[in-house]
Design a protein around this motif. Structure first.
Motif, mmCIF file in Angstrom:
data_model
loop_
_atom_site.group_PDB
_atom_site.id
_atom_site.type_symbol
_atom_site.label_atom_id
_atom_site.label_comp_id
_atom_site.label_asym_id
_atom_site.label_seq_id
_atom_site.Cartn_x
_atom_site.Cartn_y
_atom_site.Cartn_z
ATOM 1 N N ARG A 229 -5.928 -8.911 9.440
ATOM 2 C CA ARG A 229 -4.617 -9.135 10.065
ATOM 3 C C ARG A 229 -4.247 -7.966 10.970
ATOM 4 O O ARG A 229 -3.459 -8.109 11.886
ATOM 5 N N HIS A 230 -4.781 -6.785 10.624
ATOM 6 C CA HIS A 230 -4.513 -5.617 11.446
ATOM 7 C C HIS A 230 -5.785 -5.134 12.128
ATOM 8 O O HIS A 230 -6.021 -3.945 12.259
ATOM 9 N N ALA A 231 -6.578 -6.085 12.546
ATOM 10 C CA ALA A 231 -7.873 -5.766 13.144
ATOM 11 C C ALA A 231 -7.697 -4.828 14.330
ATOM 12 O O ALA A 231 -6.759 -4.964 15.113
ATOM 13 N N GLY A 232 -8.571 -3.847 14.388
ATOM 14 C CA GLY A 232 -8.520 -2.913 15.497
ATOM 15 C C GLY A 232 -7.586 -1.750 15.253
ATOM 16 O O GLY A 232 -7.563 -0.787 16.005
ATOM 17 N N ARG A 233 -6.783 -1.839 14.210
ATOM 18 C CA ARG A 233 -5.846 -0.746 13.916
ATOM 19 C C ARG A 233 -6.226 -0.058 12.608
ATOM 20 O O ARG A 233 -6.850 -0.677 11.741
ATOM 21 N N VAL A 234 -5.794 1.154 12.496
ATOM 22 C CA VAL A 234 -6.140 1.899 11.293
ATOM 23 C C VAL A 234 -5.153 1.527 10.174
ATOM 24 O O VAL A 234 -3.939 1.520 10.395
ATOM 25 N N VAL A 235 -5.671 1.207 9.020
ATOM 26 C CA VAL A 235 -4.784 1.050 7.865
ATOM 27 C C VAL A 235 -5.122 2.149 6.869
ATOM 28 O O VAL A 235 -6.290 2.463 6.657
ATOM 29 N N THR A 236 -4.098 2.754 6.301
ATOM 30 C CA THR A 236 -4.350 3.882 5.410
ATOM 31 C C THR A 236 -4.579 3.384 3.987
ATOM 32 O O THR A 236 -4.300 2.221 3.649
ATOM 33 N N ARG A 237 -5.042 4.305 3.187
ATOM 34 C CA ARG A 237 -5.292 4.040 1.782
ATOM 35 C C ARG A 237 -4.007 3.554 1.101
ATOM 36 O O ARG A 237 -4.000 2.589 0.348
ATOM 37 N N THR A 238 -2.901 4.277 1.369
ATOM 38 C CA THR A 238 -1.624 3.929 0.741
ATOM 39 C C THR A 238 -1.160 2.537 1.156
ATOM 40 O O THR A 238 -0.658 1.779 0.346
ATOM 41 N N MET A 239 -1.350 2.205 2.438
ATOM 42 C CA MET A 239 -0.960 0.878 2.898
ATOM 43 C C MET A 239 -1.740 -0.196 2.142
ATOM 44 O O MET A 239 -1.197 -1.225 1.755
ATOM 45 N N LEU A 240 -3.028 0.055 1.949
ATOM 46 C CA LEU A 240 -3.850 -0.910 1.216
ATOM 47 C C LEU A 240 -3.396 -1.025 -0.233
ATOM 48 O O LEU A 240 -3.274 -2.121 -0.772
ATOM 49 N N LEU A 241 -3.127 0.114 -0.859
ATOM 50 C CA LEU A 241 -2.696 0.089 -2.259
ATOM 51 C C LEU A 241 -1.408 -0.723 -2.404
ATOM 52 O O LEU A 241 -1.259 -1.515 -3.328
ATOM 53 N N GLU A 242 -0.497 -0.530 -1.444
ATOM 54 C CA GLU A 242 0.784 -1.224 -1.519
ATOM 55 C C GLU A 242 0.630 -2.723 -1.285
ATOM 56 O O GLU A 242 1.235 -3.536 -1.977
ATOM 57 N N HIS A 243 -0.163 -3.095 -0.267
ATOM 58 C CA HIS A 243 -0.200 -4.501 0.117
ATOM 59 C C HIS A 243 -1.242 -5.326 -0.599
ATOM 60 O O HIS A 243 -1.064 -6.522 -0.764
ATOM 61 N N VAL A 244 -2.343 -4.705 -0.985
ATOM 62 C CA VAL A 244 -3.405 -5.473 -1.622
ATOM 63 C C VAL A 244 -3.259 -5.444 -3.142
ATOM 64 O O VAL A 244 -3.442 -6.442 -3.812
ATOM 65 N N ASP B 26 -0.415 -3.974 -4.835
ATOM 66 C CA ASP B 26 0.958 -3.801 -5.320
ATOM 67 C C ASP B 26 1.100 -2.514 -6.119
ATOM 68 O O ASP B 26 1.915 -2.430 -7.027
ATOM 69 N N PHE B 27 0.278 -1.519 -5.786
ATOM 70 C CA PHE B 27 0.359 -0.227 -6.469
ATOM 71 C C PHE B 27 1.273 0.666 -5.637
ATOM 72 O O PHE B 27 0.963 0.990 -4.497
ATOM 73 N N TYR B 28 2.389 1.085 -6.220
ATOM 74 C CA TYR B 28 3.283 1.984 -5.492
ATOM 75 C C TYR B 28 3.179 3.396 -6.037
ATOM 76 O O TYR B 28 4.159 4.101 -6.149
ATOM 77 N N PHE B 29 1.988 3.758 -6.448
ATOM 78 C CA PHE B 29 1.736 5.102 -6.945
ATOM 79 C C PHE B 29 0.326 5.457 -6.500
ATOM 80 O O PHE B 29 -0.405 4.607 -5.996
ATOM 81 N N ASP B 30 -0.039 6.699 -6.708
ATOM 82 C CA ASP B 30 -1.341 7.144 -6.280
ATOM 83 C C ASP B 30 -2.290 7.106 -7.458
ATOM 84 O O ASP B 30 -2.160 7.905 -8.374
ATOM 85 N N PRO B 31 -3.221 6.165 -7.480
ATOM 86 C CA PRO B 31 -4.127 6.141 -8.638
ATOM 87 C C PRO B 31 -5.039 7.361 -8.654
ATOM 88 O O PRO B 31 -5.293 7.949 -7.608
ATOM 89 N N ARG B 32 -5.452 7.744 -9.859
ATOM 90 C CA ARG B 32 -6.283 8.946 -9.979
ATOM 91 C C ARG B 32 -7.760 8.627 -9.836
ATOM 92 O O ARG B 32 -8.591 9.513 -9.966
ATOM 93 N N THR B 33 -8.090 7.368 -9.659
ATOM 94 C CA THR B 33 -9.492 7.016 -9.446
ATOM 95 C C THR B 33 -9.628 6.425 -8.047
ATOM 96 O O THR B 33 -8.631 6.082 -7.416
ATOM 97 N N SER B 34 -10.868 6.289 -7.597
ATOM 98 C CA SER B 34 -11.098 5.882 -6.212
ATOM 99 C C SER B 34 -11.039 4.367 -6.069
ATOM 100 O O SER B 34 -12.030 3.722 -5.764
ATOM 101 N N VAL B 35 -9.844 3.801 -6.309
ATOM 102 C CA VAL B 35 -9.676 2.350 -6.268
ATOM 103 C C VAL B 35 -10.048 1.804 -4.893
ATOM 104 O O VAL B 35 -10.903 0.915 -4.761
ATOM 105 N N VAL B 36 -9.419 2.355 -3.854
ATOM 106 C CA VAL B 36 -9.622 1.814 -2.514
ATOM 107 C C VAL B 36 -11.064 2.021 -2.061
ATOM 108 O O VAL B 36 -11.720 1.082 -1.599
ATOM 109 N N GLU B 37 -11.555 3.239 -2.234
ATOM 110 C CA GLU B 37 -12.899 3.568 -1.779
ATOM 111 C C GLU B 37 -13.940 2.635 -2.411
ATOM 112 O O GLU B 37 -14.810 2.096 -1.726
ATOM 113 N N THR B 38 -13.831 2.456 -3.727
ATOM 114 C CA THR B 38 -14.790 1.619 -4.432
ATOM 115 C C THR B 38 -14.765 0.190 -3.907
ATOM 116 O O THR B 38 -15.810 -0.409 -3.638
ATOM 117 N N HIS B 39 -13.565 -0.351 -3.757
ATOM 118 C CA HIS B 39 -13.482 -1.754 -3.348
ATOM 119 C C HIS B 39 -13.883 -1.946 -1.883
ATOM 120 O O HIS B 39 -14.496 -2.957 -1.546
#
Lengths: 449, 225
Positions: B164-179, B181-194
């Motif tokens: 949906r945001h093709a061509g634009r940068v999405v940050t780790r936090t944006m992904l956590l929030e939208h994909v 629903d995490f509104y905190f910073d997980p201590r493991t590499s959730v985004v990186e792994t997925h």
């Protein structure tokens, strides 16, 4: 004495006594009125009877002035025939034409006072002669007198006893309250170890003191906790800050190339972020503890929440060469804040992943028995010694063995705060090997889809 | 490319303005809530960056006022009030995104990029396409060329958000929030792994990578490198 007058118990006694006195006065008025009515009626009946008898005697001719036995003592008589001749007269005054009179005085009375009041009735006989019969109201006055004295005495007695009781009760109360006040004064001055004195009688003061003592225990615990947290906070924040300072200072002195500076800045940024994270974690805990989130409570699809977490963390466990096994009963609901609940479960799962070595199995279970919903996060990792079970929910607490892993030591405090907010009971047990965290949700509505 | 920053802390405002000017934006700064409100009514701005706590008129009321006046300029709330309920309040009050202080500039930049070029999402076809990768929102089928790609539900959401945001940068936090629903910073590499799993699935049998890592910021999906 002034103090005494100001005590609530003295005022209350006074109030009660006052009420009682009013009641006594009221009783007095009523019984006085009844007694007077009764006696007057009796006198009236007597007069009627006398009149009837005398008029009969007069008509039969047996009545004349020389016959004083006609009337009983205390009864007075005046008779005048149609021609105006007075036949009998033991009455001191001519009552005149009036029918009922109460304030006549007998001739014999040395002076006119109420004790000698008479009550008289004048009637016209069929032959136009006039008959007046009067009765002494002596009895009535005696009764009046007696009632007045009796009630007056009672009133005085009540007032005296009441005030004396009030003084005694207030003195006793005041003495115990003074003791409590003195202790409170000491505590205000900073002697937090002082406790309210107990008499051991289990009366209301003892119960009050006991509860106050429990409250003081709680306050002391909180104060100690607060002191502990402040110390820990200062310590935990000073460490990364001083590390950052060393790095920056080192870079300032030794860095020669742009890359060296860049590296130093990056490291400083990372350390700075770590500190900020600790602050936001502390803020979160405080916010959760304050209960503001309760406003946003709603239904939580618990089963789906657990599924999402299981799906998200399965691959992460796998990356760490661990296994995440989940068994989640579908269709379970809970009441609360969805985001906080997510964070709570995530913290527990991440804790298990981060503090366990490879080959560890991690279990995530959500199940229902009867009306109770239970979640379990367990692992087969190194576990936590039993003696530490209590402590690991404290802020900044970290097991000696995990000092080296990154983390603020606030994750489980947040878990505990969120659980408290939702009324969830947390229990830590040994998983043989490993740690098992059991979350018992408060009874909730649950449906099966 | 005009951006209005309504922020009463001069240091933060200057920091944002300098950063965004370097990125080629024209930035206006306003420290007062009321004046900021009037200035924002102008509608010549592409994005508004609004602090929650402002003198004279607080940020939330400001944005509510703008929305009532039918000014639809995208708003990014910036606030020290970072807690979740504040965020919800901000978004319900008419904000389009919420960033809590302290924030990384890259995070702010990425969010502005997403906000400013947000076309009204009207999918004529219910399909998102990046290069030869195609995602069908209705049938939930993902294909690269003619090869079907089997995704987990969370991976599907992740890919959908990226596309949906093709061509634009999405940050780790944006992904956590939208994909997640995490509104905190997980201590493991959730985004990186997925992301790494998703990449493997998408790239299997293809040479051209689609998901790019933007160092220090986040991820971008695009057909060109």
């Amino acid at each position: 004495m002034r103090k005494l007058l100001h005590t609530a118990s003295f005022r209350f006694t006074l109030f009660t006594v006052g009420l009682f006195a009013i009641f006594v006065v009221f009783t007095f008025i009523v019984s006085y009125w009844i007694a007077v009515r009764y006696l007057v009626n009796r006198v009236d009946a007597e007069i009627f009877w006398q009149i009837e008898m005398l008029s009969e005697e007069y008509q039969s001719g047996s009545l004349n002035s020389q016959n004083p036995d006609l009337v009983e003592p205390g009864t007075y008589l005046f008779l005048q025939d149609a021609g105006g001749r007075v036949i009998a007269d033991t009455l001191p005054e001519d009552p005149g034409d009036r029918q009922w009179l109460t304030r006549l005085f007998p001739k014999s009375a040395p002076q006119h006072n109420d004790a000698q009041t008479l009550r008289a009735l004048a009637v016209a006989l069929p032959d136009n002669s006039r008959l007046v019969v009067a009765q002494d109201l002596h009895d009535l006055h005696e009764v009046k007198d007696f009632l007045g004295k009796a009630f007056g005495g009672l009133l005085i007695a009540i007032l005296v006893v009441g005030v004396v009781c009030g003084v005694i009760v207030s003195t006793l109360t005041l003495r115990r309250v003074e003791k409590i006040n003195m202790t409170a004064g000491d505590i205000i001055k900073g002697r937090l170890d002082r406790r309210m004195p107990l008499k051991g009688t289990d009366d209301e003061f003892d119960r009050l003191s006991h509860n106050l003592n429990l409250m003081l225990d709680q306050i002391e615990k909180l104060m100690t906790g607060l002191r502990q947290v402040s110390t820990d906070m200062a310590h935990d924040l000073r460490t990364p800050l001083s590390r950052m300072r060393q790095r920056l200072e080192g870079a300032r002195r030794r860095a020669k190339r742009i890359e060296d500076y860049e590296q130093a800045v990056d490291q400083a940024l990372a350390q700075n972020d770590e500190i900020l994270e600790t602050f936001s974690a502390l803020l979160s805990i405080a916010q959760v503890g304050s209960g503001v989130y309760r406003q946003g409570f709603g239904a939580i699809f618990l089963s789906e929440l657990f599924e999402t977490i299981s799906e998200t963390y399965g691959p992460i466990a796998e990356e760490n060469k661990q296994v995440l096994c989940s068994s989640i009963e579908p269709g379970l609901l809970a009441h609360g804040d969805n985001k906080l609940m997510t964070q709570m479960v995530v913290n527990l799962v991440e804790n298990a992943i981060r503090h366990s070595p490879p080959e560890t199995k991690i279990f995530l279970t959500l199940s229902r028995t009867d009306s109770e919903v239970t979640a379990i996060v367990a692992d087969t990792g190194p576990g936590v010694p039993k003696t530490e079970h209590e402590k690991i929910f404290q802020r900044f607490y970290r097991l000696q063995t995990s000092r080296t892993t990154a983390g603020s030591g606030l994750g489980l405090s947040l878990v505990s705060a969120i659980a408290d907010l939702h009324g969830i009971a947390i229990r830590l047990t040994d998983n043989d090997p490993g740690l098992r965290v059991t979350l018992r949700f408060p009874s909730i509505v649950s449906t099966s889809f | 490319m005009k951006i209005l920053v309504i922020e009463d802390d001069t240091e933060t405002a200057t920091y944002i303005a300098n950063g965004l000017t370097e990125e080629g934006y024209v930035v206006d700064i306003q420290a007062d809530g009321k004046v900021g409100f009037v200035q924002a009514m102008d509608e010549s701005y592409e994005v508004l960056i609004v602090d929650r706590m402002l003198p004279n008129l607080d940020g939330l009321s400001l944005v509510k006022g703008l929305r009532t006046a039918n000014v639809q300029t995208p708003v990014l709330f910036l606030s020290a009030l970072g807690e979740i309920n504040h965020r919800v309040e901000g978004l319900q009050g008419g904000g389009d995104d919420y960033l809590s202080k302290p924030f990384a500039f890259s995070e702010l930049k990425a969010r502005i990029e997403v906000l400013r070029r947000r076309p009204p999402i009207q999918l004529i076809e219910s399909r998102l396409r990046v290069g030869d990768l195609e995602l069908d929102l209705m049938t939930r089928i993902v294909k690269r060329g003619e090869i079907l790609i089997d995704l987990q539900p969370r991976e599907f959401r992740l890919l959908e958000y990226l596309m949906r945001h093709a061509g634009r940068v999405v940050t780790r936090t944006m992904l956590l929030e939208h994909v997640w629903d995490f509104y905190f910073d997980p201590r493991t590499s959730v985004v990186e792994t997925h992301i790494s799993r998703l990449r493997t699935k998408i790239n299997r049998g293809f040479n051209q990578p689609l998901i790019h890592t933007v160092r220090g910021t986040g991820y971008r999906i695009s057909a060109d490198a």
